[in-house]
Design a protein around this motif. Structure first.
Motif, PDB file in Angstrom:
ATOM      1  N   SER A  35       0.824  -1.208   0.000  1.00  0.00           N
ATOM      2  CA  SER A  35       0.000   0.000   0.000  1.00  0.00           C
ATOM      3  C   SER A  35       0.860   1.262   0.000  1.00  0.00           C
ATOM      4  O   SER A  35       2.005   1.258   0.443  1.00  0.00           O
ATOM      5  CB  SER A  35      -0.929   0.012   1.214  1.00  0.00           C
ATOM      6  OG  SER A  35      -0.179   0.281   2.386  1.00  0.00           O
ATOM      7  N   SER A  36       0.268   2.330  -0.460  1.00  0.00           N
ATOM      8  CA  SER A  36       0.927   3.630  -0.478  1.00  0.00           C
ATOM      9  C   SER A  36       1.300   4.057   0.945  1.00  0.00           C
ATOM     10  O   SER A  36       2.372   4.625   1.169  1.00  0.00           O
ATOM     11  CB  SER A  36      -0.012   4.651  -1.120  1.00  0.00           C
ATOM     12  OG  SER A  36       0.406   5.954  -0.885  1.00  0.00           O
ATOM     13  N   ILE A  37       0.432   3.766   1.888  1.00  0.00           N
ATOM     14  CA  ILE A  37       0.691   4.133   3.288  1.00  0.00           C
ATOM     15  C   ILE A  37       1.911   3.396   3.816  1.00  0.00           C
ATOM     16  O   ILE A  37       2.775   3.990   4.470  1.00  0.00           O
ATOM     17  CB  ILE A  37      -0.564   3.840   4.162  1.00  0.00           C
ATOM     18  CG1 ILE A  37      -1.712   4.751   3.722  1.00  0.00           C
ATOM     19  CG2 ILE A  37      -0.253   4.004   5.638  1.00  0.00           C
ATOM     20  CD1 ILE A  37      -3.071   4.366   4.264  1.00  0.00           C
ATOM     21  N   LYS A  71       5.054   4.853   2.301  1.00  0.00           N
ATOM     22  CA  LYS A  71       5.386   6.138   2.914  1.00  0.00           C
ATOM     23  C   LYS A  71       6.086   5.936   4.259  1.00  0.00           C
ATOM     24  O   LYS A  71       7.079   6.609   4.549  1.00  0.00           O
ATOM     25  CB  LYS A  71       4.114   6.977   3.079  1.00  0.00           C
ATOM     26  CG  LYS A  71       3.590   7.518   1.758  1.00  0.00           C
ATOM     27  CD  LYS A  71       2.176   8.014   1.841  1.00  0.00           C
ATOM     28  CE  LYS A  71       2.044   9.365   2.431  1.00  0.00           C
ATOM     29  NZ  LYS A  71       0.691   9.934   2.275  1.00  0.00           N
ATOM     30  N   GLU A  72       5.587   5.003   5.056  1.00  0.00           N
ATOM     31  CA  GLU A  72       6.217   4.728   6.359  1.00  0.00           C
ATOM     32  C   GLU A  72       7.640   4.198   6.179  1.00  0.00           C
ATOM     33  O   GLU A  72       8.545   4.583   6.917  1.00  0.00           O
ATOM     34  CB  GLU A  72       5.368   3.748   7.174  1.00  0.00           C
ATOM     35  CG  GLU A  72       4.075   4.335   7.675  1.00  0.00           C
ATOM     36  CD  GLU A  72       4.282   5.604   8.504  1.00  0.00           C
ATOM     37  OE1 GLU A  72       5.164   5.635   9.380  1.00  0.00           O
ATOM     38  OE2 GLU A  72       3.539   6.583   8.257  1.00  0.00           O
ATOM     39  N   CYS A  91       4.477   8.835  -3.620  1.00  0.00           N
ATOM     40  CA  CYS A  91       3.652   7.694  -3.169  1.00  0.00           C
ATOM     41  C   CYS A  91       2.171   7.998  -3.378  1.00  0.00           C
ATOM     42  O   CYS A  91       1.432   7.163  -3.912  1.00  0.00           O
ATOM     43  CB  CYS A  91       3.908   7.386  -1.698  1.00  0.00           C
ATOM     44  SG  CYS A  91       5.477   6.603  -1.364  1.00  0.00           S
ATOM     45  N   ASP A  92       1.754   9.180  -2.962  1.00  0.00           N
ATOM     46  CA  ASP A  92       0.347   9.570  -3.099  1.00  0.00           C
ATOM     47  C   ASP A  92      -0.105   9.574  -4.554  1.00  0.00           C
ATOM     48  O   ASP A  92      -1.246   9.220  -4.849  1.00  0.00           O
ATOM     49  CB  ASP A  92       0.103  10.960  -2.502  1.00  0.00           C
ATOM     50  CG  ASP A  92       0.206  10.969  -0.983  1.00  0.00           C
ATOM     51  OD1 ASP A  92       0.068   9.891  -0.365  1.00  0.00           O
ATOM     52  OD2 ASP A  92       0.446  12.063  -0.416  1.00  0.00           O
TER      53      ASP A  92
END
Length: 182
Positions: free
Chosen positions: A56-58, A61-62, A84-85
């Motif tokens: 996932s994008s989330i 990002k992490e 990422c977004d």
């Protein structure tokens, strides 16, 4: 790098350079880009994660925050998060390559792409930089070195449109051409 990837990467790279230059010095921009490039080159796990559409994008990002938060400017980290977004983080290697080219050009730094048959020592690199500076009348030159054992010996240098081939493979090819062999 595919032409489609280049089409996507070019506007992001240009936008990043314009944004970053307004926030911090060009030398810092170049340093951040080199840190990202080194991380992508040295970590196959990082490359796999950012290129995996199932992550996932989330999560991406992490991971990017944890990898880069301490080593690069916050503005640069935020740019990675925007990628990422927008679903463009898979183009990061291309974006960084193009952004580095733009940044080097703005900083009046020429990049010499060297392919050597073996690792070059720091004294060999310094000697090559000195010789290239004399030849081109350039104030600063950075070397981008790759090793290719198939050259047998020596190296090739590409600086702009100029190519210098001192490799044994190149000399043998030239000799065979001269002798009419195929």
């Amino acid at each position: 790098m595919s032409s489609q990837n280049t089409k996507v990467a070019q506007p992001y790279a240009s936008a990043f350079i314009d944004m970053a230059r307004s926030s911090f010095p060009l030398s810092s921009v170049i340093s951040d880009l080199n840190n990202i490039d080194t991380s992508l080159t040295e970590s196959s796990d990082l490359r796999k994660v950012i290129n995996n559409p199932l992550v996932s994008s989330i999560a991406k990002k992490e991971i990017l925050k944890s990898v880069f938060a301490e080593t690069i400017d916050r503005t640069t980290v935020n740019f990675l998060l925007v990628l990422c977004d927008r679903g463009r983080i898979n183009c990061l290697k291309s974006i960084v390559k193009i952004a580095l080219e733009i940044a080097y050009k703005k900083a009046s730094i020429d990049v010499a792409y060297v392919v050597a048959s073996t690792e070059m020592s720091s004294s060999q690199q310094e000697a090559l930089i000195t010789k290239l500076k004399e030849m081109t009348k350039t104030k600063e030159i950075r070397l981008n070195i790759k090793v290719d054992a198939s050259l047998i010996g020596g190296f090739t240098v590409q600086l702009g449109s100029k190519v210098i081939d001192t490799s044994l493979k190149g000399q043998l090819k030239e000799l065979s051409s001269y002798l009419g062999a195929s």
